[in-house]
Scaffold this motif. Structure first.
Motif, mmCIF file in Angstrom:
data_model
loop_
_atom_site.group_PDB
_atom_site.id
_atom_site.type_symbol
_atom_site.label_atom_id
_atom_site.label_comp_id
_atom_site.label_asym_id
_atom_site.label_seq_id
_atom_site.Cartn_x
_atom_site.Cartn_y
_atom_site.Cartn_z
ATOM 1 N N ASP A 17 29.289 79.419 36.155
ATOM 2 C CA ASP A 17 30.283 80.331 35.443
ATOM 3 C C ASP A 17 30.241 81.751 35.654
ATOM 4 O O ASP A 17 31.028 82.574 35.733
ATOM 5 C CB ASP A 17 30.304 79.910 34.007
ATOM 6 N N ASP A 111 41.183 79.569 36.617
ATOM 7 C CA ASP A 111 40.245 80.023 35.706
ATOM 8 C C ASP A 111 38.830 79.512 35.930
ATOM 9 O O ASP A 111 38.596 78.558 36.931
ATOM 10 C CB ASP A 111 40.577 79.459 34.320
ATOM 11 N N GLN A 113 37.004 77.154 34.419
ATOM 12 C CA GLN A 113 36.862 75.565 34.499
ATOM 13 C C GLN A 113 37.405 75.109 35.974
ATOM 14 O O GLN A 113 36.745 74.207 36.367
ATOM 15 C CB GLN A 113 37.774 75.336 33.464
ATOM 16 N N GLN A 114 38.513 75.670 36.423
ATOM 17 C CA GLN A 114 39.086 74.995 37.712
ATOM 18 C C GLN A 114 38.033 75.555 38.768
ATOM 19 O O GLN A 114 37.754 74.833 39.825
ATOM 20 C CB GLN A 114 40.338 75.559 38.092
ATOM 21 N N THR A 148 43.926 72.332 40.975
ATOM 22 C CA THR A 148 44.200 73.689 40.427
ATOM 23 C C THR A 148 45.574 73.521 40.023
ATOM 24 O O THR A 148 46.344 74.809 39.736
ATOM 25 C CB THR A 148 44.221 74.621 41.663
ATOM 26 N N ASP A 152 45.385 68.912 32.998
ATOM 27 C CA ASP A 152 45.440 69.680 31.751
ATOM 28 C C ASP A 152 43.913 70.139 31.473
ATOM 29 O O ASP A 152 43.026 69.682 31.960
ATOM 30 C CB ASP A 152 46.138 68.998 30.791
ATOM 31 N N ASN A 153 43.758 71.257 30.521
ATOM 32 C CA ASN A 153 42.504 71.527 30.263
ATOM 33 C C ASN A 153 41.575 70.564 29.629
ATOM 34 O O ASN A 153 40.462 70.748 29.954
ATOM 35 C CB ASN A 153 42.604 72.686 29.377
ATOM 36 N N LYS A 154 42.124 69.794 28.838
ATOM 37 C CA LYS A 154 41.254 68.544 28.220
ATOM 38 C C LYS A 154 40.619 67.583 29.291
ATOM 39 O O LYS A 154 39.663 67.313 29.102
ATOM 40 C CB LYS A 154 42.141 68.076 27.305
ATOM 41 N N LEU A 156 40.454 68.361 32.366
ATOM 42 C CA LEU A 156 39.591 69.087 33.284
ATOM 43 C C LEU A 156 38.159 69.324 32.742
ATOM 44 O O LEU A 156 37.148 69.171 33.502
ATOM 45 C CB LEU A 156 40.231 70.701 33.404
ATOM 46 N N LYS A 157 37.989 69.325 31.237
ATOM 47 C CA LYS A 157 36.777 69.393 30.914
ATOM 48 C C LYS A 157 35.964 68.134 31.141
ATOM 49 O O LYS A 157 34.850 68.254 31.110
ATOM 50 C CB LYS A 157 37.042 69.810 29.586
ATOM 51 N N ASN A 160 34.958 67.958 34.511
ATOM 52 C CA ASN A 160 33.717 68.876 34.683
ATOM 53 C C ASN A 160 32.249 68.452 34.177
ATOM 54 O O ASN A 160 31.390 68.470 34.870
ATOM 55 C CB ASN A 160 33.847 70.283 34.022
#
Length: 229
Positions: A17, A111, A113-114, A148, A152-154, A156-157, A160
């Protein structure tokens, strides 16, 4: 929910990060500078330049750290510290290579995360792209763009988390023997460090080629060269 992330995973996330925050806004500019310096070169030729610069950098850093063990008065603790710093350099260099090649292909993560997911998935090769393809419901060939733009963010987490855990197991398994080799004195560590980093670097390059596929034939398929500053 209890955090089950181990210290190795937390360190990896912090390194990636930190690197991607610095590299993210600068990657497109970096690629544009290469294009201005070599205006007649195609996207494929620019990618080749990126690969050569990456391989030269990580090979040199591996040799330099391996050479520290040959100097009188350099203790084991200091040598291990140098190896740790070099490992961080390797990870950040890999991130820069991945994001720069993505930029050539017109793929720009929005961002950290991506960016983290893209870097880790490329580094992991087949295992990484299978994790992303399964999460996005896309084919193994189209996963970078899906990552990319279609997750969605959830979700994606979660992706990751899986990528980080898989990478830590794979990365440290490969690097552990190399770390010990770099500590060998009398110049042998330099040879082991350089050759080892070069081998892992070539694998990173091969993974990136497989992930993104052939570069665009011409720059007109993307954006034009920006005017000189």
């Amino acid at each position: 929910m209890k955090d089950t992330t181990g210290p190795a995973e937390k360190l990896l996330v912090r390194v990636l990060d930190n690197g991607s925050r610095l590299q993210g806004p600068a990657v497109a500019k970096y690629v544009d500078l290469l294009r201005r310096a070599h205006p007649d070169e195609s996207p494929a030729q620019i990618v080749t330049r990126l690969e050569k610069q990456f391989l030269l950098g990580v090979t040199g850093s591996g040799s330099a750290v391996g050479a520290t063990a040959a100097f009188p008065g350099v203790g084991t603790v200091a040598a291990i510290g140098a190896v740790g710093a070099e490992a961080i350099f390797f990870l950040e260099a890999s991130a820069l290579l991945t994001l720069a090649i993505a930029a050539v292909h017109g793929i720009e993560p929005h961002d950290h995360q991506q960016r983290r997911a893209l870097v880790l998935a490329v580094a992991l090769g087949d295992a990484g792209k299978e994790i992303v393809a399964a999460a996005t419901g896309t084919s193994l060939k189209n996963w970078p763009k899906a990552l990319t733009g279609q997750i969605d963010n959830k979700q994606l987490k979660l992706v990751n988390n899986s990528l980080v855990k898989r990478f830590v197991r794979k990365y440290f398994a490969k690097r552990s023997a190399l770390v010990l080799g770099k500590l060998v004195p009398a110049g042998i560590g330099a040879a082991i460090g350089g050759a080892g980093n070069r081998a892992i670097g070539k694998r990173t390059i091969a993974n990136a080629r497989d992930a993104f596929g052939p570069p665009p034939t011409t720059w007109s398929e993307l954006r034009t060269v920006p005017p000189a500053a």
